[in-house]
Design a protein around this motif. Sequence first.
Motif, mmCIF file in Angstrom:
data_model
loop_
_atom_site.group_PDB
_atom_site.id
_atom_site.type_symbol
_atom_site.label_atom_id
_atom_site.label_comp_id
_atom_site.label_asym_id
_atom_site.label_seq_id
_atom_site.Cartn_x
_atom_site.Cartn_y
_atom_site.Cartn_z
ATOM 1 N N VAL A 179 -7.222 7.738 -1.565
ATOM 2 C CA VAL A 179 -8.061 7.131 -2.604
ATOM 3 C C VAL A 179 -9.495 6.993 -2.087
ATOM 4 C CG1 VAL A 179 -6.177 5.780 -3.634
ATOM 5 C CG2 VAL A 179 -7.574 4.774 -1.794
ATOM 6 N N MET A 180 -10.444 6.775 -2.992
ATOM 7 C CA MET A 180 -11.801 6.394 -2.600
ATOM 8 C C MET A 180 -11.706 5.127 -1.755
ATOM 9 S SD MET A 180 -14.442 8.230 -3.851
ATOM 10 C CE MET A 180 -15.779 7.033 -3.847
ATOM 11 N N GLY A 181 -12.412 5.099 -0.643
ATOM 12 C CA GLY A 181 -12.377 3.898 0.198
ATOM 13 C C GLY A 181 -11.110 3.786 1.023
ATOM 14 N N ALA A 214 1.935 12.709 -7.852
ATOM 15 C CA ALA A 214 2.230 12.565 -9.285
ATOM 16 C C ALA A 214 3.655 12.068 -9.492
ATOM 17 C CB ALA A 214 2.021 13.904 -9.977
ATOM 18 N N GLU A 215 4.579 12.676 -8.752
ATOM 19 C CA GLU A 215 5.996 12.330 -8.895
ATOM 20 C C GLU A 215 6.260 10.855 -8.570
ATOM 21 O OE1 GLU A 215 8.489 14.854 -6.387
ATOM 22 O OE2 GLU A 215 9.733 13.053 -6.095
ATOM 23 N N LEU A 216 5.549 10.331 -7.576
ATOM 24 C CA LEU A 216 5.763 8.935 -7.170
ATOM 25 C C LEU A 216 4.960 7.961 -8.048
ATOM 26 C CD1 LEU A 216 5.770 9.317 -3.267
ATOM 27 C CD2 LEU A 216 7.744 8.924 -4.753
ATOM 28 N N GLY A 217 4.184 8.515 -8.958
ATOM 29 C CA GLY A 217 3.460 7.655 -9.902
ATOM 30 C C GLY A 217 2.249 6.968 -9.298
ATOM 31 N N GLU A 224 0.833 -1.208 0.000
ATOM 32 C CA GLU A 224 0.000 0.000 0.000
ATOM 33 C C GLU A 224 0.868 1.260 0.000
ATOM 34 O OE1 GLU A 224 -2.767 -0.914 -0.792
ATOM 35 O OE2 GLU A 224 -4.090 -1.554 0.829
ATOM 36 N N ASP A 225 0.264 2.361 -0.419
ATOM 37 C CA ASP A 225 0.911 3.667 -0.323
ATOM 38 C C ASP A 225 0.395 4.350 0.940
ATOM 39 O OD1 ASP A 225 2.310 3.297 -2.713
ATOM 40 O OD2 ASP A 225 0.577 3.953 -3.887
ATOM 41 N N VAL A 226 1.337 4.759 1.795
ATOM 42 C CA VAL A 226 0.978 5.219 3.144
ATOM 43 C C VAL A 226 1.401 6.675 3.343
ATOM 44 C CG1 VAL A 226 1.338 4.825 5.621
ATOM 45 C CG2 VAL A 226 1.218 2.872 4.048
ATOM 46 N N LEU A 227 0.475 7.479 3.835
ATOM 47 C CA LEU A 227 0.757 8.881 4.169
ATOM 48 C C LEU A 227 0.736 9.040 5.682
ATOM 49 C CD1 LEU A 227 1.064 11.913 3.471
ATOM 50 C CD2 LEU A 227 -1.450 12.040 3.433
ATOM 51 N N GLU A 275 -4.103 7.402 -7.982
ATOM 52 C CA GLU A 275 -5.259 8.078 -7.366
ATOM 53 C C GLU A 275 -4.981 8.658 -5.986
ATOM 54 O OE1 GLU A 275 -8.417 5.172 -7.550
ATOM 55 O OE2 GLU A 275 -7.583 4.573 -9.485
ATOM 56 N N GLY A 276 -3.899 8.272 -5.366
ATOM 57 C CA GLY A 276 -3.619 8.810 -4.030
ATOM 58 C C GLY A 276 -3.192 7.715 -3.070
ATOM 59 N N PHE A 277 -3.147 8.071 -1.798
ATOM 60 C CA PHE A 277 -2.688 7.127 -0.768
ATOM 61 C C PHE A 277 -3.814 6.182 -0.357
ATOM 62 C CE2 PHE A 277 0.077 10.784 -0.435
ATOM 63 C CZ PHE A 277 1.325 10.215 -0.298
ATOM 64 N N ASP A 278 -3.413 4.966 0.007
ATOM 65 C CA ASP A 278 -4.393 3.961 0.434
ATOM 66 C C ASP A 278 -4.701 4.082 1.930
ATOM 67 O OD1 ASP A 278 -4.355 2.471 -2.162
ATOM 68 O OD2 ASP A 278 -2.249 2.282 -1.597
ATOM 69 N N VAL A 279 -3.653 4.394 2.699
ATOM 70 C CA VAL A 279 -3.794 4.428 4.158
ATOM 71 C C VAL A 279 -3.155 5.712 4.691
ATOM 72 C CG1 VAL A 279 -3.193 3.287 6.342
ATOM 73 C CG2 VAL A 279 -3.748 1.904 4.316
ATOM 74 N N GLY A 280 -3.822 6.384 5.621
ATOM 75 C CA GLY A 280 -3.274 7.567 6.284
ATOM 76 C C GLY A 280 -3.108 7.312 7.770
ATOM 77 N N LEU A 281 -1.973 7.761 8.326
ATOM 78 C CA LEU A 281 -1.734 7.663 9.770
ATOM 79 C C LEU A 281 -1.573 9.098 10.269
ATOM 80 C CD1 LEU A 281 0.999 4.831 9.648
ATOM 81 C CD2 LEU A 281 -1.504 4.557 9.732
ATOM 82 N N GLU A 282 -2.572 9.599 11.000
ATOM 83 C CA GLU A 282 -2.560 11.005 11.433
ATOM 84 C C GLU A 282 -1.940 11.093 12.821
ATOM 85 O OE1 GLU A 282 -2.185 14.445 11.701
ATOM 86 O OE2 GLU A 282 -3.552 13.996 13.344
ATOM 87 N N MET A 283 -0.786 11.754 12.908
ATOM 88 C CA MET A 283 0.004 11.789 14.141
ATOM 89 C C MET A 283 0.164 13.195 14.697
ATOM 90 S SD MET A 283 0.762 8.694 14.421
ATOM 91 C CE MET A 283 1.447 7.167 13.825
#
Length: 347
Positions: free
Chosen positions: A260-262, A231-234, A170-173, A237-245
């Motif tokens: 991403v959606m969902g 965009a740069e990381l290709g 997954e892509d993680v923010l 649609e966006g990140f799959d998972v976000g961890l808000e710290m």
Amino acid sequence: MRPNTMKALEKSKPEEGLWMVQAPVPEIDPDEVLIRINKTGICGTDIHIWNWDDWASHTVPVPMITGHEFAGEIVEIGRNVTGLEVGQRCSGEGHLITTDSRQSRAGKFHLDPGTRGIGVNEQGAFAQFLKLPAFNVVPLPDDIPDEIGAILDPLGNAVHTALSFDLLGEDVLITGAGPIGIMAAAVARHAGARNVVITDINADRLKLAEHVVPSVRTVDVSKDDLHDVIAELGMKEGFDVGLEMSGSQAALDQMVEALVMGGKIALLGIPPGKSPVDWSRIVFKAITIKGVYGREMFETWYKMIAMLQNGLDVSRVITHHFSIDDFAEGFSAMKSGLSGKVVLDWT
Ligand code: ZN
């Protein structure tokens, strides 16, 4: 062998500061152990208590020995305790639970509403000795040194948050590059995420993030736009998972936009008060949000020790070591906002 008194770092008066005092060495109950403290970590919570802000003055009774991040060695064992021995190195869970709540009886101890915290509601770990229920003790394997043992509590917050959702591929923010955000980035990497991006508005914290987790992509959102990084990381649609710290409303807004959606969000950061949230955006993006508190007892502890033994390296997040006699310097390093974890040595 057992002294009558010990050094302890105490909130002695209802005002700013902490004081080194001589306190009685705690007497243990049959279900408890006495731990000789070797190293402790300073937490943001301890800074709130030092500063005696609104939260602290309404929460913490005085006098109170502070501190809840520790590693040490068992020196006494209550008569009902089995499975532990004198000389065992250990850390431990600082949330003391009751056993009669619905969640405790379901085995979900971290969700017990009657939880009390050492160093906040009960006498804490910034002392030469700490009494702790044997239930809360987590033995340390030989290959985990005391200084890592002393930061397992915040690493556990990072692990609990990061492992809230499946991260493999997954892509993680991660928003907020404090020590817990940075450790969460290391955990996300270890757990097999593809892109791990961490944001902050403090360049020094982002530098520390790169130092601790070289493969993480840092973004200073006061200068750069997250969409350019997507965009740069290709990422399509966006990140799959976000961890808000961070507890920052702007960070949560950016996260919702960048998902991403969902997509899924685990929230550990605590906003300063009520904060406006664009709920319709969250509904229309079909986002799942999970609040994270503490560590799962004891699954988080099991997983983090297993990961540490299998290559997870967070040691560089410790940026400062001080002898306990220089505790004031340790607290100033924390208050500067430039430090990673600060470890105090009691030996
Ligand atoms: Zn803490």
